[in-house]
Enzyme design. Structure first.
Site, mmCIF file in Angstrom:
data_model
loop_
_atom_site.group_PDB
_atom_site.id
_atom_site.type_symbol
_atom_site.label_atom_id
_atom_site.label_comp_id
_atom_site.label_asym_id
_atom_site.label_seq_id
_atom_site.Cartn_x
_atom_site.Cartn_y
_atom_site.Cartn_z
ATOM 1 N N GLU A 58 1.066 -1.012 0.388
ATOM 2 C CA GLU A 58 -0.373 -0.622 0.408
ATOM 3 C C GLU A 58 1.526 0.967 -0.016
ATOM 4 O O GLU A 58 2.272 1.310 -0.039
ATOM 5 C CB GLU A 58 -1.265 0.249 1.320
ATOM 6 C CG GLU A 58 -2.573 -0.717 0.961
ATOM 7 C CD GLU A 58 -2.777 0.406 0.485
ATOM 8 O OE1 GLU A 58 -2.836 1.499 -0.457
ATOM 9 O OE2 GLU A 58 -4.856 0.428 0.321
ATOM 10 N N SER A 99 -10.116 0.718 16.990
ATOM 11 C CA SER A 99 -10.381 2.133 17.282
ATOM 12 C C SER A 99 -8.566 2.427 17.709
ATOM 13 O O SER A 99 -8.910 3.729 18.552
ATOM 14 C CB SER A 99 -11.096 1.968 18.937
ATOM 15 O OG SER A 99 -11.146 1.018 19.608
ATOM 16 N N THR A 135 -7.550 8.892 20.533
ATOM 17 C CA THR A 135 -9.223 8.912 19.464
ATOM 18 C C THR A 135 -9.351 7.614 19.083
ATOM 19 O O THR A 135 -8.917 6.550 19.682
ATOM 20 C CB THR A 135 -8.996 9.532 17.823
ATOM 21 O OG1 THR A 135 -7.453 8.680 17.469
ATOM 22 C CG2 THR A 135 -7.889 10.952 18.126
ATOM 23 N N ASP A 170 -6.401 5.319 7.035
ATOM 24 C CA ASP A 170 -6.182 4.677 5.859
ATOM 25 C C ASP A 170 -5.808 5.595 5.126
ATOM 26 O O ASP A 170 -4.217 5.231 4.871
ATOM 27 C CB ASP A 170 -7.686 3.907 5.425
ATOM 28 C CG ASP A 170 -6.696 3.080 4.256
ATOM 29 O OD1 ASP A 170 -7.048 1.690 4.389
ATOM 30 O OD2 ASP A 170 -7.260 3.390 2.918
ATOM 31 N N ASN A 223 -11.952 4.735 2.305
ATOM 32 C CA ASN A 223 -10.620 4.140 2.257
ATOM 33 C C ASN A 223 -9.370 5.293 1.174
ATOM 34 O O ASN A 223 -9.371 5.928 2.013
ATOM 35 C CB ASN A 223 -10.689 3.477 1.247
ATOM 36 C CG ASN A 223 -9.916 2.457 0.983
ATOM 37 O OD1 ASN A 223 -8.199 3.041 0.784
ATOM 38 N ND2 ASN A 223 -10.137 1.200 0.998
ATOM 39 N N ASP A 280 -10.715 0.991 -3.563
ATOM 40 C CA ASP A 280 -9.599 1.793 -2.492
ATOM 41 C C ASP A 280 -8.639 2.742 -3.137
ATOM 42 O O ASP A 280 -9.458 3.880 -2.836
ATOM 43 C CB ASP A 280 -8.431 0.162 -2.701
ATOM 44 C CG ASP A 280 -7.785 -0.298 -1.572
ATOM 45 O OD1 ASP A 280 -7.331 1.150 -1.028
ATOM 46 O OD2 ASP A 280 -7.251 -1.690 -1.291
ATOM 47 N N SER A 281 -7.825 2.343 -3.311
ATOM 48 C CA SER A 281 -6.911 4.096 -2.997
ATOM 49 C C SER A 281 -7.050 4.611 -4.410
ATOM 50 O O SER A 281 -7.190 4.282 -4.892
ATOM 51 C CB SER A 281 -4.976 3.952 -2.702
ATOM 52 O OG SER A 281 -5.429 3.532 -1.193
#
Length: 324
Positions: A47, A109, A132, A137, A184, A235-236
């Site tokens: 990724e 989380s 937080t 992502d 995403n 996705d990205s």
């Protein structure tokens, strides 16, 4: 009636593919990507493709936590550092050379963002996993030095994800859109007035027109120009200098391309996808100053390797924040 005389459903060419191309996408201009670089003979969840100011490539391996460095043009792959946080999903580079790493944490989380120097040292929290509950992502910087990030939480019937903006001084976090099923990919148009967001578990592409403050949605400015088809989902993403948007389709071994209004105009296929290979296509990115697009994918399900593929795109890539 004899059973031999009954109407018969039969596969057409390509319809017995593991990842068939939907009918409404079959007429799009289509190319098959070429292998560019093998990162590993193992199936690694690659990724976060990102280039530094010297033109070298950085990327991450989500489940193992490795941040890779690819020296160009010789394509030598080395391990830059190991993330001290769980499941790093993206690397982005500030114009001062610092690396910003988004991590998913436990996928519920404990995600966040930390920054390190160019060698992977001196880690500092930007968005802490202590105070937080994000599962972060993908990020994208704007020209002011602030950035948007996607919150990867939720699923199709539990809308916990969203997109947030972090101010240039990193002191405030402002929600932009919420109630998404796994936000995403995120990208900004060349004029920074339009924000693109992919929603994986609802198979949707969001186009958000922003006012001057970068966080307020313009009147009637939020729309869904495209609904994706099939498992798993978008996705990205990244843009080129013509404001076309390139969206990797995770689980489908391809990249879909949209014009600046969100209409599909082309697609890029990973080799072997019909047989179920390289379906985990996750991230497209442009080699700086060129129209050469690279895409990372892996073949975990088939005990195959992890590769980066390449094609010539419609236009040159847009020069992102680290080159300003």
């Amino acid at each position: 009636m004899d059973s031999n005389e009954l109407p018969v459903l039969a596969y057409k060419d390509g319809e017995n593919s593991v990842a068939p191309i939907p009918a409404h996408e079959q007429q799009l201009p289509t190319v098959t990507a070429e292998p560019w670089l093998e990162i590993s003979k193992q199936g690694l969840q690659l990724e976060g493709l990102c280039f530094d100011r010297q033109g070298n490539l950085l990327l991450c391996e989500v489940f193992g936590g490795t941040i890779f460095h690819v020296n160009l043009p010789d394509k030598k792959v080395t391990e830059l550092f190991k993330s001290h946080k769980q499941n790093p999903a993206a690397v982005k580079i500030h114009k001062d050379g610092r690396l910003f790493v988004c991590y998913l944490g436990d996928f519920e989380s404990t995600g966040g963002i930390f920054m390190v120097d160019a060698d992977g040292n001196d880690a500092q929290d930007i968005v802490s996993d202590i105070g937080t509950e994000y599962c972060i992502d993908d990020p994208v910087f704007d020209s002011k030095g602030g950035f948007y990030f996607t919150d990867f939480r939720g699923y199709s019937t539990n809308l916990k994800g969203g997109v947030y903006y972090v101010s240039p001084d990193f002191k405030s976090i402002t929600p932009v859109i919420q109630n998404l099923a796994v936000a995403n990919g995120v990208a900004l148009s060349t004029d920074e007035k339009t924000l693109w967001v992919t929603e994986t578990n609802a198979n949707r592409l969001h186009r958000i027109d922003l006012l001057e403050d970068g966080v307020t949605i313009a009147p009637f400015g939020a729309s869904i120009p495209y609904y994706f088809t099939g498992h798993e989902g978008p996705d990205s993403c990244c843009i080129d200098s013509d404001d076309n948007l390139y969206v990797a389709m995770y689980g489908q071994g391809k990249v879909l391309v949209f014009n600046k209004k969100g209409s599909p105009i082309g697609q890029i296929l990973m080799p072997g996808r019909d047989q179920g290979h390289m379906l985990r296509s996750t991230h497209p990115a442009f080699i700086p100053g060129t129209d050469q697009l690279i895409i990372c994918a892996n073949d975990i399900e088939n005990d195959g390797g992890s590769w980066i593929y390449t094609v010539k795109a419609f236009a040159k890539g847009h020069q992102s924040y680290q080159f300003h």
